[in-house]
Scaffold this active site. Sequence first.
Site, mmCIF file in Angstrom:
data_model
loop_
_atom_site.group_PDB
_atom_site.id
_atom_site.type_symbol
_atom_site.label_atom_id
_atom_site.label_comp_id
_atom_site.label_asym_id
_atom_site.label_seq_id
_atom_site.Cartn_x
_atom_site.Cartn_y
_atom_site.Cartn_z
ATOM 1 N N HIS A 125 -7.709 -2.452 9.708
ATOM 2 C CA HIS A 125 -6.706 -1.389 9.764
ATOM 3 C C HIS A 125 -5.627 -1.736 10.788
ATOM 4 O O HIS A 125 -5.918 -1.935 11.964
ATOM 5 C CB HIS A 125 -7.383 -0.075 10.158
ATOM 6 N N ASP A 147 -11.552 -1.122 12.697
ATOM 7 C CA ASP A 147 -10.451 -0.648 13.546
ATOM 8 C C ASP A 147 -10.706 -1.116 14.979
ATOM 9 O O ASP A 147 -11.778 -0.878 15.540
ATOM 10 C CB ASP A 147 -10.373 0.877 13.493
ATOM 11 N N LYS A 193 0.886 5.633 0.083
ATOM 12 C CA LYS A 193 0.161 6.853 0.438
ATOM 13 C C LYS A 193 0.104 7.795 -0.760
ATOM 14 O O LYS A 193 1.098 7.948 -1.479
ATOM 15 C CB LYS A 193 0.867 7.544 1.613
ATOM 16 N N GLU A 214 -11.034 3.025 9.000
ATOM 17 C CA GLU A 214 -10.188 3.248 10.175
ATOM 18 C C GLU A 214 -10.663 4.447 10.989
ATOM 19 O O GLU A 214 -10.353 4.547 12.162
ATOM 20 C CB GLU A 214 -8.718 3.405 9.780
ATOM 21 N N ASP A 223 -3.802 4.988 -0.649
ATOM 22 C CA ASP A 223 -4.478 5.518 0.546
ATOM 23 C C ASP A 223 -4.344 7.034 0.558
ATOM 24 O O ASP A 223 -3.237 7.557 0.614
ATOM 25 C CB ASP A 223 -3.813 4.907 1.779
ATOM 26 N N GLU A 279 -8.143 3.950 -0.656
ATOM 27 C CA GLU A 279 -8.544 3.971 0.754
ATOM 28 C C GLU A 279 -8.773 5.403 1.214
ATOM 29 O O GLU A 279 -8.003 6.302 0.865
ATOM 30 C CB GLU A 279 -7.428 3.316 1.570
ATOM 31 N N LYS A 316 0.834 -1.198 0.000
ATOM 32 C CA LYS A 316 0.000 0.000 0.000
ATOM 33 C C LYS A 316 0.870 1.249 0.000
ATOM 34 O O LYS A 316 1.879 1.308 0.693
ATOM 35 C CB LYS A 316 -0.925 0.017 1.203
#
Lengths: 443, 443
Positions: free
Chosen positions: A352, A325, A219, A302, A247, A273, A217
Site C-alpha cells: 500500500h 502497510d 476508487k 492497508e 478500490d 481492494e 487503480k
Amino acid sequence: MADTVKSVAVQDIRFPTSLESDGSDAMNKAPDYSCPYVTITTESGLQGFGISFTVGRGNDIVCKAIELLSHLVVGRDINAILKDFASFWRSLTSEDQIRWLGPEKGVMHMAVAGIANAVWDLWARKENKPLWKLLVDMEPDQLVSTIDFRYITDALTKEEALDILKSMQTGKAKREQELAASGFPAYTTSCAWLGYSDEKIERLCKEAMAEGFTRFKMKVGSDLEDDKRRAKILRQTMGPDNLLMVDANQKWEVPEAIDWMKQLAQYKITWIEEPTSPDDVLGHAAISKALQPLGIGVATGEQCQNRVMFKQFLASGAMQFCQIDSCRLGGVSENLAVILMAKKFGVPVCPHGGGVGLCEYIQHLSVFDYISVSGSLDNRMTEYTAHLHEHFVSPAEMKNGCYVLPQTPGYSIEMKSSSLASYVWPTGQVWQKLIQDGVYKLN
Amino acid sequence: MADTVKSVAVQDIRFPTSLESDGSDAMNKAPDYSCPYVTITTESGLQGFGISFTVGRGNDIVCKAIELLSHLVVGRDINAILKDFASFWRSLTSEDQIRWLGPEKGVMHMAVAGIANAVWDLWARKENKPLWKLLVDMEPDQLVSTIDFRYITDALTKEEALDILKSMQTGKAKREQELAASGFPAYTTSCAWLGYSDEKIERLCKEAMAEGFTRFKMKVGSDLEDDKRRAKILRQTMGPDNLLMVDANQKWEVPEAIDWMKQLAQYKITWIEEPTSPDDVLGHAAISKALQPLGIGVATGEQCQNRVMFKQFLASGAMQFCQIDSCRLGGVSENLAVILMAKKFGVPVCPHGGGVGLCEYIQHLSVFDYISVSGSLDNRMTEYTAHLHEHFVSPAEMKNGCYVLPQTPGYSIEMKSSSLASYVWPTGQVWQKLIQDGVYKLN
C-alpha cells in the site's frame, strides 16, 4: 561499545490535502495526509527518522502514544537493540500495562511502527546502505532474528522462514542487477480519485501512460452507475491489455460486494481492494470464492492490523493480493514476517502506497521481497501516488512506471527541515495562515 | 423539545492495584486498574456517567481520544441522539479522518465505549430505570434501532434480530421475576490469581464457597507443573461437581494451547479462556476442535475488538463461551449486536468482569440477555471479582454467588466524588502520596 539512545522526539506533521480532494474515496471524503515524525538520536550522534501515517485528526493521539512508549527506548544501548531486534520489538508491543490498549492494533501499533521504522532507518544509515540493501545483504539467520514469531508459528516457524531465505540465496545478485536496470513495477492511483471529474480522469490517465504506467487503480463504491461510467472511461483510455484495479475502501457488506463487482466485471478488473471491513477474514474468503470465476481477485491489507490477521487472510484464501502497510503493521520486521508468510502461501505482495511517505517506504520492502523472498514479478506491483514527495530529502523516483532503486543510506523518510517547519501542526507557517484565514480551525 | 449536550468531561482515574498483585496473570504482571471517567451534561441538567477500562499506563491516551471525539457530541440535541442512536454511534466510529486510527478497535474504540456508555447511563436515568430494565422494556423495533448492523448483515440482519426479540416476548415478565428472586449466576476469579500462594488460594476458595459460589476461575499459562498443582488444590477444595474454568490470557501459540490443555483436562475444566491471540479466529477454531473431545470449551472476548470479530468467532465455531466486554466493544449497543448474534449461533454469553466497574456494567447486560434474548441460564454465568466496588455510588451486590438485580436508575457506574478526588491521576491525594514516597513515578 555501548551507544545509548539519548532521545526519541516526535513532531505532529500534517498537510492540508483535503483542500484538493486528492485522496478522496468512498470512506475518506477529505483526508489531510499526516504523520507523527520520529527522530531517534544516540549519544554518539547517530540518528534515525521514522513516521507513522494518519489522515489528519487524531495524528496527535499517535504522537502521544509514541511519547508513552519512548521510555522503553531512551537509555537503552542501540547496539544491544540491533543485536536482538525481535526482543526490543516485543518490549514495545507487550509492555505489560500498555498492551491492554491494543494488543498490537490501531493507535498503539501505529506508534510502535513510528519508533521501529526510525530504528531501522538508523540501522541502515549506520551500515551506510539503503534499507533494502541492508535487508538483502543480511545473513538469513540475522534477518530471521529480527522477527517476532509470536502467534504465527502454526503458519510459519522460524525454521521455515530460514529455509525460504536460504533457498532464495541463489540468483540474488542477478535479481538485484535486474532491478537496478529496470526498477520495480508500480501502478498509479493518482488518476481516479472519487472527487475527480471525468475529463480529469481521462487526462491524468493519458499523462500517466505517457510516463510509462500500464497499471491503474480507480476508487469505487459510492454509486454503481458512476463507477461503471468511470471504469469505462479508464478502460477505453488505457486500452484492453493494461491492468485496471478498483478500490472500495471498505464500503460494502459481504453480499453487496459480490453483487456490485459482478456489475463491474465487464471492465476486466484485476482486483477489488478492501471490499468490506478489514477485520472480516471469513467475509473476504466468501467474496474471493464468489469472484474467482470472474477472474477478479481480492486485495486487502492497508488496514490489516497485524501479522496475526495477515496469517488468517493468507491461510484461508481470503486475499489474492497481499497489501502490506509500512506504518500500520509495526514497522519493517513485522512486514518481513508477512512477506515470508505470503511466500509460503503463494500470494503476491503488492504494498500500500500513497498518503505521505508510504511510497518512500514501500519501495524498499518490494525490492527486498523480489530479491530475497519471492524471486518473481508475476502479479507484483507497488502502489504509487504523486503527492507530497517534494517534502523528502531523498524522495521516491519513478521511471517508465517503475520505482527507481533507492541509493541513499536509510529508509528514505527524512523530511526537509523547511517542510517540517512549515507543516508542523498547528504552529507551522502553512497552518497558521490557514487558521488565520478561517479555512481550518483548531479542533 | 431540544436539550443540547453542554459538556463532555473526562477524568483519568487510576487505582494502585499492582501493589497487591490482585489481577496478576500470565500476560499482565502488575495491572493498575484504571478508567477514563466520562461525564456528559445537558443544558437542562441531565447527566450521564461512563467509563472505559485500562490497566494503567496509557489511560491518558484513551482520555485524549475521548476529548478528540467530544466535538461530535457537544452541541447536539440529546433527544435527537436517543431517537436515532445507531446513527449517533456511527458518527463516532466513522468520523472520516479519525476512523483511520482504528477502524473500530483499540484506543479509539475504547474511547467510543466511554462516551456511548455515558449516553446509555443518561438515557436510563432519564427514564428512571436501571439500564437492564430500560432495555427489557423497549419495544423490539426501538431496541434494534440502536444497533449499527454495518459489516454483520451476512450473519444477522435487522429483520432476524427483530424476529429473535419478538419471539422472546412471551415469558419476559416471568423471567424478570425469577431473577428478582434469585439473582443472576456468577463465577469468581478472585481466588486464584497467579500471584497468590497455595494457602491463599485454598482459603479464598473456601470463603467463596461459604458465600455461595460454585464456579471458579484460575489463571494458568506460566508454568505447567505450577498450573497442575494449583488446579489440584482448587479441584480438591471445591469438590467434583462445582465448575472450574482456566484462563491463559493469550499466553500460548495454537499448538501449545492444545498440548497444555490436554495436561490439565484431568481436573475437569469447563473452559480455557484466551488460549492465544485474541485476533486469531482460525486459531481458536482449531483449538476448539482439538479440545472438544476432552469436554473443554474455548472462551474468549475480553480483548475481541468489535462485532465483526465476534461475528467470525461465533459463525466458525471458534468460541463456545462468548465473553463480551462492556468497555472494549463500543458500549451497550454493540454488545446488543453480539448478544443477538450469539443467540443465533447458539453460543452462551458469559461477560468479562473484574477490573474496575466491569462487574457494575455487565450485570445489566446479562440480565437483559436472559430476560429478552436467550431465555436460558444453561452455561451462562457472569464473572465477578471482589475489587474496587467501594468506589461506586451503587455497587454490584452479590448474594449466594449471584448478582442481585440492580434497582438504581442508570448503568451503575457513577463513582463517589471522594473516590474521584483521591484517585485522579496524578494529582489525587492517593497518587500524590505514592509519588512522594517513591512507590510510583510520573511516567
